[in-house]
Design a protein around this motif. Structure first.
Motif, short mmCIF file in Angstrom:
data_model
loop_
_atom_site.label_atom_id
_atom_site.label_comp_id
_atom_site.label_asym_id
_atom_site.label_seq_id
_atom_site.Cartn_x
_atom_site.Cartn_y
_atom_site.Cartn_z
N GLU A 41 0.83 -1.21 0.00
CA GLU A 41 0.00 0.00 0.00
C GLU A 41 0.87 1.26 0.00
OE1 GLU A 41 -3.37 0.87 2.75
OE2 GLU A 41 -3.50 -1.32 2.79
N ALA A 42 1.93 1.20 0.78
CA ALA A 42 2.84 2.35 0.85
C ALA A 42 3.47 2.59 -0.51
CB ALA A 42 3.92 2.10 1.90
N GLN A 43 3.86 1.50 -1.17
CA GLN A 43 4.48 1.64 -2.48
C GLN A 43 3.48 2.21 -3.50
OE1 GLN A 43 7.38 -1.10 -3.86
NE2 GLN A 43 6.50 -1.23 -5.90
N ASP A 44 2.25 1.71 -3.47
CA ASP A 44 1.23 2.23 -4.40
C ASP A 44 1.01 3.73 -4.19
OD1 ASP A 44 1.02 -0.32 -5.27
OD2 ASP A 44 -1.03 -0.66 -4.58
N LEU A 45 0.99 4.12 -2.93
CA LEU A 45 0.79 5.53 -2.62
C LEU A 45 1.92 6.38 -3.22
CD1 LEU A 45 -1.36 7.09 -0.99
CD2 LEU A 45 0.14 6.98 0.98
N LEU A 46 3.14 5.86 -3.12
CA LEU A 46 4.28 6.59 -3.67
C LEU A 46 4.25 6.59 -5.21
CD1 LEU A 46 7.11 5.44 -1.24
CD2 LEU A 46 5.95 7.66 -1.30
N VAL A 47 3.76 5.51 -5.80
CA VAL A 47 3.64 5.45 -7.26
C VAL A 47 2.61 6.49 -7.73
CG1 VAL A 47 2.87 4.05 -9.21
CG2 VAL A 47 4.39 3.05 -7.50
N LEU A 48 1.49 6.53 -7.05
CA LEU A 48 0.46 7.51 -7.43
C LEU A 48 0.96 8.94 -7.23
CD1 LEU A 48 -2.70 5.72 -6.03
CD2 LEU A 48 -2.04 5.96 -8.43
N ALA A 49 1.76 9.12 -6.19
CA ALA A 49 2.34 10.45 -5.95
C ALA A 49 3.27 10.82 -7.11
CB ALA A 49 3.11 10.47 -4.64
N PHE A 50 3.99 9.83 -7.59
CA PHE A 50 4.89 10.04 -8.73
C PHE A 50 4.10 10.44 -9.98
CE2 PHE A 50 6.55 7.94 -12.58
CZ PHE A 50 7.73 8.64 -12.75
N LEU A 51 2.93 9.83 -10.15
CA LEU A 51 2.12 10.11 -11.34
C LEU A 51 1.31 11.39 -11.23
CD1 LEU A 51 0.74 6.50 -11.99
CD2 LEU A 51 2.47 7.69 -13.35
N ALA A 52 1.24 11.93 -10.01
CA ALA A 52 0.30 13.03 -9.75
C ALA A 52 0.43 14.20 -10.72
CB ALA A 52 0.47 13.52 -8.31
N GLU A 53 1.64 14.57 -11.05
CA GLU A 53 1.84 15.75 -11.90
C GLU A 53 1.20 15.55 -13.28
OE1 GLU A 53 5.94 16.81 -12.65
OE2 GLU A 53 5.39 18.70 -13.61
N ALA A 54 1.22 14.32 -13.77
CA ALA A 54 0.59 14.04 -15.06
C ALA A 54 -0.93 14.04 -14.92
CB ALA A 54 1.07 12.71 -15.61
N ILE A 55 -1.42 13.42 -13.85
CA ILE A 55 -2.87 13.33 -13.66
C ILE A 55 -3.50 14.71 -13.43
CG2 ILE A 55 -4.70 12.30 -12.23
CD1 ILE A 55 -2.52 10.09 -11.62
N GLU A 56 -2.71 15.58 -12.81
CA GLU A 56 -3.21 16.94 -12.57
C GLU A 56 -3.49 17.68 -13.87
OE1 GLU A 56 -0.20 18.62 -10.05
OE2 GLU A 56 -0.85 17.39 -8.36
N GLU A 57 -3.00 17.16 -14.98
CA GLU A 57 -3.26 17.80 -16.27
C GLU A 57 -4.69 17.56 -16.75
OE1 GLU A 57 -1.47 19.90 -18.03
OE2 GLU A 57 0.14 19.92 -16.56
N ILE A 58 -5.41 16.68 -16.07
CA ILE A 58 -6.83 16.46 -16.42
C ILE A 58 -7.65 17.49 -15.65
CG2 ILE A 58 -8.74 14.82 -16.43
CD1 ILE A 58 -6.61 12.59 -16.13
N ASP A 59 -8.33 18.37 -16.38
CA ASP A 59 -9.08 19.43 -15.71
C ASP A 59 -10.36 18.93 -15.05
OD1 ASP A 59 -7.14 21.13 -16.47
OD2 ASP A 59 -8.35 22.34 -17.85
N ASP A 60 -11.03 18.01 -15.72
CA ASP A 60 -12.34 17.55 -15.23
C ASP A 60 -12.14 16.61 -14.03
OD1 ASP A 60 -15.40 16.93 -16.63
OD2 ASP A 60 -14.65 15.63 -15.02
#
Lengths: 251, 429
Positions: free
Chosen positions: B389-408
């Motif tokens: 779970e900790a690793q998944d959380l860090l992976v999602l944190a890594f992806l966050a900057e890309a996902i933030e590009e979705i406005d909706d």
């Protein structure tokens, strides 16, 4: 609560003992302080107890309410009620503080077979605890410890402790880098958590934190061992005379 | 310059079974011209610099390699989004499974219809941006698409559309070899969102040409299906007018060969283009993001944000370029490409490029590959999070900057839940 017997620890990569037979018993409801000069092994003790990689236990034991903590994964130790307030809290970009707190709380509850806390209940709880530590909504929303000042990081550690309600709290140089006001705030946070079923191990260089968090027992650590144990007076003695006299006395 | 014989042979071998669809005179001409472009450029070989990181072999075979069908056994992405759904089965539009393509502010027509008539906005766009997109780097698979695509849709936005147009690709034939072509014309001040999901075919060649007029807005969110054995090469060509906004986000999980090219050109001042991607790969996954942004206008902003999470032999590649032409002053260009390697077998190959001919610009690029931060992992575990779970959380944190590009927000939440699902299915066990 916490019972450490003849604990020997070395770094995995080096063949040199850092802890050379630590004996320590912390009773429920008590606050124990460990003081000692740099390099005495205080922080190593806290890391080994919390399960950080890189250390090897070569001899001895550590139990929490009778359970062998050294055999547990870090998350199992947390669920069993062990908490380490880090000397250097880690910044985790991209993970929101609230998300982190809620995930941690529910992971521990799940591990103990308890029900998860609802989003609404969690929010209420975290707001109440954060307020006491003067942690504002913005700090809760920000990524974990990112852009926090030294004092904010330490308060955030105490907030985590308050939320997770551990049985055995280890504070690793929580006073380092804090001004007097921040230290008071942190100490108040700790004092508010003092309870019958909870014990504290406060690791510090200086006596000043102990003015605010009054210990029941003070230990002096040197060269990987507890060399002297006494009451609160022992901390004052260190404050007045330094470690030199005490160390000379025990050698 | 004459092409080497080997390349001519390889190109002709691929073109052997190809026939051009019928259509109106303008369409036939556009297709013939595109085919001539393919022959002039030649299809890529492994030796091409632009294909150094990605082997085009499977795209060159006369027939598509078979790809097993895959039932994801879950509600498809975007299911909960209020949208105009258009369904394609192995590249063929299925009107019965689709919504009535009627939406205020939009004209939506099948490519087959449009290319049989004289629709001037479509004839002025079909193959046009593709043809302009070969300078300085040829993109022959895109030309091949213009020549051979049989289906797709043409979308014209004349006002702000309330609902997104959702292109749903179903893969039902194990050897389907599909070329689809899409036209999107956003008129001045108009706005449209296009969603894409599904695996489409065993082998999929897709081109989308997007022309955004002054003050227009185009949003694009795409997920590439979980069918692992598909091969796909896609291109999006965009021309951006003054003050326009273009935002494209792609999530890719699985796929043994995916190459996504984005070719974006600013022709009007003060426009914005964001191109982002989050890719998750395990095993024999190969994912290629190739981006070319040309600033040919003043004070435009471009962002490229590409994040890849790779494990167990997966390969991610990124080729991204920002070209700032003379006179494109006040350009704000940003590019980041990062890979999180979950083990030592994964590989990330990146070629970030800046080429700048204007003197008053702010451009930056960065590319990194790294492992999970062990200190952060321990910190999370010490608070009770199990390692996975900790690793998944860090992976999602890594992806966050890309996902933030979705406005909706609703779409972003939907994408996030897919990422979480993938991670929990692919935990090291």
């Amino acid at each position: 609560m916490l019972e450490i017997k003849n604990l020997h620890v070395k770094l995995e990569e080096e063949d040199k003992d850092i802890l050379k037979g630590v004996d320590l018993t912390v009773e429920a409801g008590k606050v124990h302080a460990i003081m000692g000069p740099n390099g005495s092994g205080k922080s190593t003790l806290s890391y080994v107890l919390s399960g950080r990689d890189g250390y090897e236990v070569t001899e001895g034991s550590a139990t929490l309410e009778g359970a062998d903590v050294l055999e547990m994964e870090p998350e199992e130790r947390a669920a069993a009620g062990l908490f380490l307030a880090f000397q250097y809290p880690v910044e985790i970009p991209g993970v929101g503080n609230m998300t982190f707190l809620r995930t941690a709380l529910n992971a521990q509850r799940k591990a103990r077979g308890e029900e998860e806390v609802s989003a609404a209940d969690f929010l209420k709880l975290v707001r109440e605890k954060a307020k006491a530590l003067k942690i504002d909504a913005d700090m809760l929303k920000r990524p974990v410890n990112v852009g926090f000042s030294g004092g904010e990081k330490k308060r955030n550690e105490i907030l985590q402790m308050a939320m997770l309600e551990p049985k055995m709290c280890i504070l690793d140089e929580t006073d380092s880098g804090l001004d007097v006001d921040a230290m008071k705030l942190v100490a108040e946070g700790v004092n508010a958590l003092r309870a019958e079923g909870r014990a504290f191990l406060v690791i510090t260089h200086y006596q000043r934190l102990l003015d605010h968090i009054a210990p029941d027992v003070v230990h002096i650590m040197a060269d990987g061992r507890i060399v002297k144990t006494g009451g609160p007076d022992l901390a004052l003695e260190v404050e007045n005379n330094g470690y030199g006299d005490i160390l000379a006395e025990v050698v | 310059m004459a092409l080497p014989e080997a390349r001519i042979d390889a190109t002709e071998a691929r073109l052997a079974g190809v026939s051009l669809p019928k259509g109106a005179a303008w369409a036939a001409k556009a297709r013939e011209a595109a085919l001539a472009r393919v022959r002039a450029m030649g299809l890529p070989t492994r030796r091409d610099e632009y294909w150094k990181f990605t082997r085009p072999d499977d795209l060159l075979l006369p027939e598509a390699p078979a790809a097993a069908l895959f039932d994801p056994n879950e509600k498809p992405v975007f299911s909960e989004i209020d949208r105009v759904k258009l369904v394609f089965r192995d590249g063929v539009f299925d009107p019965a499974a689709s919504d009535d393509p009627v939406e205020a502010g939009l004209e939506i027509a099948r490519l087959a219809e449009v290319t049989e008539m004289d629709v001037h906005w479509a004839s002025g766009l079909y193959g046009v941006l593709e043809a302009e997109g070969h300078d300085p780097v040829p993109r022959p698979f895109a030309a091949l698409n213009t020549a051979t695509a049989t289906d797709g849709v043409a979308i014209r936005a004349t006002a702000k559309a309330r609902r997104p147009v959702s292109l749903v690709y179903l893969h039902e034939n194990e050897t389907s070899d599909v070329a689809m072509h899409f036209l999107v014309k956003v008129e001045a001040g108009a706005e449209v969102t296009v969603l894409e999901n599904g695996p489409a075919a065993a082998r999929f060649n897709k081109v989308m040409e997007v022309d955004v007029a002054d003050g227009g807005t185009f949003h694009h969110i795409r997920t590439q299906g979980r069918d692992h054995e598909r091969r796909a090469v896609t291109h999006i060509f965009a021309r951006l007018g003054e003050g326009s906004i273009f935002k494209s986000f792609t999530m890719t999980a699985n796929g043994i060969l995916t190459r996504n090219e984005a070719v974006v050109t600013f022709t009007g001042d003060n426009a914005v283009a964001h191109i982002a991607g989050a890719a998750l790969g395990d095993g024999d996954f190969h994912h290629d993001d190739t981006v070319f942004v040309t600033h040919d206008a003043v004070a435009c902003e471009s962002r490229q944000v590409f994040k890849k999470v790779l494990r167990n032999g997966a390969v991610g590649t990124f080729q991204g370029k920002i070209l700032v032409r003379q006179g494109a002053q006040k350009t704000d260009g940003y590019q980041i490409s990062q890979a999180l390697l979950l083990d030592e077998d994964a590989q990330f190959l990146a070629k970030p490029e800046l080429e700048i001919y204007a003197d008053d610009v702010a451009c930056s690029h960065g590319s990194t590959s790294g492992a999970i931060d062990e200190t952060a992992l321990f910190y999370l575990r010490s608070r009770g999070l199990p390692r996975a779970e900790a690793q998944d959380l860090l992976v999602l944190a890594f992806l966050a900057e890309a996902i933030e590009e979705i406005d909706d927000e609703a779409i972003a939440a939907d994408i996030l839940s897919r990422l979480e699902g993938w991670l929990s299915r692919h935990r090291k066990g």
